[in-house]
Design an enzyme around this catalytic site. Structure first.
Site, PDB file in Angstrom:
ATOM      1  N   HIS A 292      -6.428  -7.142  10.037  1.00  0.00           N
ATOM      2  CA  HIS A 292      -5.419  -8.200   9.954  1.00  0.00           C
ATOM      3  C   HIS A 292      -5.517  -9.047  11.224  1.00  0.00           C
ATOM      4  O   HIS A 292      -5.381  -8.538  12.325  1.00  0.00           O
ATOM      5  CB  HIS A 292      -4.031  -7.549   9.845  1.00  0.00           C
ATOM      6  CG  HIS A 292      -2.904  -8.525   9.746  1.00  0.00           C
ATOM      7  ND1 HIS A 292      -2.355  -8.927   8.550  1.00  0.00           N
ATOM      8  CD2 HIS A 292      -2.200  -9.173  10.704  1.00  0.00           C
ATOM      9  CE1 HIS A 292      -1.369  -9.759   8.766  1.00  0.00           C
ATOM     10  NE2 HIS A 292      -1.250  -9.942  10.067  1.00  0.00           N
ATOM     11  N   HIS A 335       4.168  -3.548  15.775  1.00  0.00           N
ATOM     12  CA  HIS A 335       3.821  -4.373  16.924  1.00  0.00           C
ATOM     13  C   HIS A 335       4.910  -4.349  17.983  1.00  0.00           C
ATOM     14  O   HIS A 335       6.100  -4.309  17.673  1.00  0.00           O
ATOM     15  CB  HIS A 335       3.640  -5.819  16.422  1.00  0.00           C
ATOM     16  CG  HIS A 335       3.117  -6.776  17.425  1.00  0.00           C
ATOM     17  ND1 HIS A 335       2.120  -6.482  18.320  1.00  0.00           N
ATOM     18  CD2 HIS A 335       3.457  -8.073  17.672  1.00  0.00           C
ATOM     19  CE1 HIS A 335       1.860  -7.539  19.064  1.00  0.00           C
ATOM     20  NE2 HIS A 335       2.671  -8.513  18.699  1.00  0.00           N
ATOM     21  N   GLU A 341       9.636 -13.460  19.454  1.00  0.00           N
ATOM     22  CA  GLU A 341       9.296 -13.951  18.119  1.00  0.00           C
ATOM     23  C   GLU A 341      10.568 -14.237  17.324  1.00  0.00           C
ATOM     24  O   GLU A 341      11.304 -13.317  16.964  1.00  0.00           O
ATOM     25  CB  GLU A 341       8.448 -12.925  17.374  1.00  0.00           C
ATOM     26  CG  GLU A 341       7.148 -12.560  18.076  1.00  0.00           C
ATOM     27  CD  GLU A 341       6.345 -11.522  17.311  1.00  0.00           C
ATOM     28  OE1 GLU A 341       6.607 -11.332  16.099  1.00  0.00           O
ATOM     29  OE2 GLU A 341       5.467 -10.874  17.918  1.00  0.00           O
ATOM     30  N   TYR A 350       9.403 -13.384   2.169  1.00  0.00           N
ATOM     31  CA  TYR A 350       8.398 -13.045   3.182  1.00  0.00           C
ATOM     32  C   TYR A 350       7.695 -11.743   2.810  1.00  0.00           C
ATOM     33  O   TYR A 350       8.341 -10.748   2.447  1.00  0.00           O
ATOM     34  CB  TYR A 350       9.057 -12.938   4.552  1.00  0.00           C
ATOM     35  CG  TYR A 350       8.105 -12.566   5.662  1.00  0.00           C
ATOM     36  CD1 TYR A 350       6.943 -13.308   5.888  1.00  0.00           C
ATOM     37  CD2 TYR A 350       8.360 -11.475   6.489  1.00  0.00           C
ATOM     38  CE1 TYR A 350       6.067 -12.976   6.897  1.00  0.00           C
ATOM     39  CE2 TYR A 350       7.493 -11.140   7.514  1.00  0.00           C
ATOM     40  CZ  TYR A 350       6.338 -11.891   7.713  1.00  0.00           C
ATOM     41  OH  TYR A 350       5.477 -11.553   8.719  1.00  0.00           O
ATOM     42  N   HIS A 365      12.777 -10.894  17.259  1.00  0.00           N
ATOM     43  CA  HIS A 365      12.219  -9.682  17.849  1.00  0.00           C
ATOM     44  C   HIS A 365      11.857 -10.037  19.285  1.00  0.00           C
ATOM     45  O   HIS A 365      10.910 -10.774  19.542  1.00  0.00           O
ATOM     46  CB  HIS A 365      11.006  -9.211  17.050  1.00  0.00           C
ATOM     47  CG  HIS A 365      11.347  -8.899  15.621  1.00  0.00           C
ATOM     48  ND1 HIS A 365      10.602  -9.362  14.552  1.00  0.00           N
ATOM     49  CD2 HIS A 365      12.378  -8.197  15.087  1.00  0.00           C
ATOM     50  CE1 HIS A 365      11.143  -8.941  13.420  1.00  0.00           C
ATOM     51  NE2 HIS A 365      12.227  -8.231  13.720  1.00  0.00           N
ATOM     52  N   HIS A 371       8.639  -3.858  16.013  1.00  0.00           N
ATOM     53  CA  HIS A 371       8.954  -4.384  14.698  1.00  0.00           C
ATOM     54  C   HIS A 371       7.716  -4.286  13.816  1.00  0.00           C
ATOM     55  O   HIS A 371       6.624  -3.975  14.284  1.00  0.00           O
ATOM     56  CB  HIS A 371       9.444  -5.833  14.779  1.00  0.00           C
ATOM     57  CG  HIS A 371       8.498  -6.758  15.490  1.00  0.00           C
ATOM     58  ND1 HIS A 371       8.398  -6.805  16.859  1.00  0.00           N
ATOM     59  CD2 HIS A 371       7.605  -7.663  15.020  1.00  0.00           C
ATOM     60  CE1 HIS A 371       7.499  -7.708  17.204  1.00  0.00           C
ATOM     61  NE2 HIS A 371       6.997  -8.237  16.112  1.00  0.00           N
TER      62      HIS A 371
END
Length: 439
Positions: A292, A335, A341, A350, A365, A371
């Site tokens: 990713h 992460h 963010e 989403y 976040h 998160h």
């Protein structure tokens, strides 16, 4: 609104005249002794005079009256929750999620764009020109006989519901959901709506928004310069008694009155301009093998800091695209980040949190706050058959990412009453799947 005309390009040096008054731009110089049609020449500078040519932005305006023709500024009483006091609440490192912010009723109390501004979070100080603020707007009325400008920084406006018909000193533009616009520091504008409207605003005090460098991507990709649109010159030929000019200055709001509209610019030329962009034109770059990619590949615009590769703020989107990675957990990974963010959702659902994160809401976040995907997303993606598939179809999520640690206002944490106290629960059912013997 659809009949508005635009000039194409990002960072270009444009020239534009209201078609009703041809040859209104001076020829061969900026400030002749007498301008065509006896207009006044006025320069609007968005950078220091001595800034390098690659960073130097300014526009010459040719108008009926100079901007200086107004009465003294007085404090503005509206927009009670549009303010930047980063010390009014104790720090909160938790994952934060807001349910959709209020959308005003069409039949309720009339609130225009400026009156409907609410500050959610931010950092820094507009007096030292360093920092940012994130706001929500919610309005059901148009700005009549008034205009607004921001002395503190640039506005990046993200409509979520309702079309914004925006008149600026340089011309008019229509901005719908799934489009954005940027109004640079100092440019005066008014917002007109024909239905209840809601959206997000990223305000930056440092510099201006630019396109990110492409590096190994090469010459083309992401947001292409040709797809940015700047309005053409248009002016309003009206005298307006007690026209209000509202200014954001050092975090406060002030208003001055004058007897003519500020939208009296007949012609202009330069590279300091408002612009809009259609997010559906973003050229998505992604992995076609495995893993990713970092969300930086989805950056539309950035406001750089003095540290290379580190932004005061990035505007990032997560548009519809193909996902084809092999032997890969395809959604965003878990992460912890040295950046802050703030995410919003324009439309759809989403991909990493289909439940609870709704259009018109938001998440924050903060620095080093963990998160990632909720339980449903993790379990589904861990067992999914890895075939080419379209993701985020009918969806547009975005992120304001910053190198600054953002403080939440009292309105954002308490007064708005939209904070979701149960947000943390979306991770609590994750199981310890560790096995001593590997499959």
């Amino acid at each position: 609104m659809s009949e508005y005309k635009y000039l194409s390009g990002f960072g270009s040096h444009f020239s534009s005249e209201d078609e009703r008054y041809p040859s209104s731009l001076p020829v061969g110089q900026n400030s002749p002794q007498v301008c065509p049609y006896e207009l006044y020449a006025e320069q609007l500078s968005g950078s220091a005079f001595t800034a390098p040519r690659t960073e130097n932005v300014r526009t010459w305006l040719y108008r009926k009256l100079p901007s200086a023709v107004h009465l003294p500024f007085q404090p503005f009483k509206g927009a009670e929750y549009f303010r930047q006091n980063w010390d009014e609440q104790p720090p909160n490192p938790n994952q934060l999620r807001w349910k959709p912010f209020d959308l005003l009723s069409k039949d309720g109390k009339r609130v225009d764009f400026v009156e409907g501004l609410h500050t959610v979070c931010g950092a820094g100080d507009p007096r030292s020109r360093h920092g940012l603020a994130i706001h929500i707007y919610s309005c059901n009325g148009s700005m009549e006989s008034s205009a607004f400008y921001n002395s503190d920084g640039d506005f990046l406006i993200v409509p979520q519901q309702g079309v914004l018909d925006i008149t600026t000193e340089l011309g008019r533009m229509s901005v719908a959901p799934n489009e954005i616009c940027v109004i640079p520091q100092g440019i005066r504008f008014a917002v007109h709506v024909d239905s209840p409207s809601r959206g997000y605003i990223l305000e930056v005090y440092d510099g201006h928004f630019v396109l990110p460098d492409l590096g190994p991507i090469g010459a083309n990709g992401l947001a292409n310069p040709r797809d940015f649109e700047t309005p053409v010159a248009w002016f309003d030929d009206r005298d307006v008694k007690d026209f209000q000019v509202i200014s954001k200055f050092q975090g406060g709001l002030f208003v001055a009155k004058q007897n003519h509209t500020v939208f009296d610019v007949v012609a202009w030329h330069g590279n300091y301009v408002p612009f809009k962009y259609d997010l559906s034109k973003f050229m998505v770059i992604n992995s076609v093998s495995f893993d990713h990619c970092d969300p930086s590949i989805f950056t539309v615009l950035t406001c750089p800091s003095l540290r290379a590769g580190t932004a005061i703020a990035d505007f990032v989107i997560f548009p519809p695209r193909w996902s084809v990675q092999e032997h890969t957990f395809r959604p965003p990974y878990y992460h912890r980040n040295c950046m802050s963010e703030f995410m919003g959702l324009i439309l759809g659902r989403y991909e990493a949190k289909e439940d609870g994160f709704a259009a018109g809401g938001a998440t924050l976040h903060s620095m080093m706050t963990p998160h990632g995907p909720d339980v449903k997303c993790f379990e589904g993606a861990s067992s999914a058959k890895l075939v080419p598939e379209r993701v985020a179809e009918g969806t547009q999520a975005f992120m304001f990412e910053s190198s600054l640690s953002l403080a939440v206002t009292k309105w954002g944490e308490e007064t708005c009453q939209k904070l979701d106290a149960a947000y943390y629960e979306c991770w609590q059912a994750l199981k310890n799947n560790f096995q001593i013997t590997q499959n």
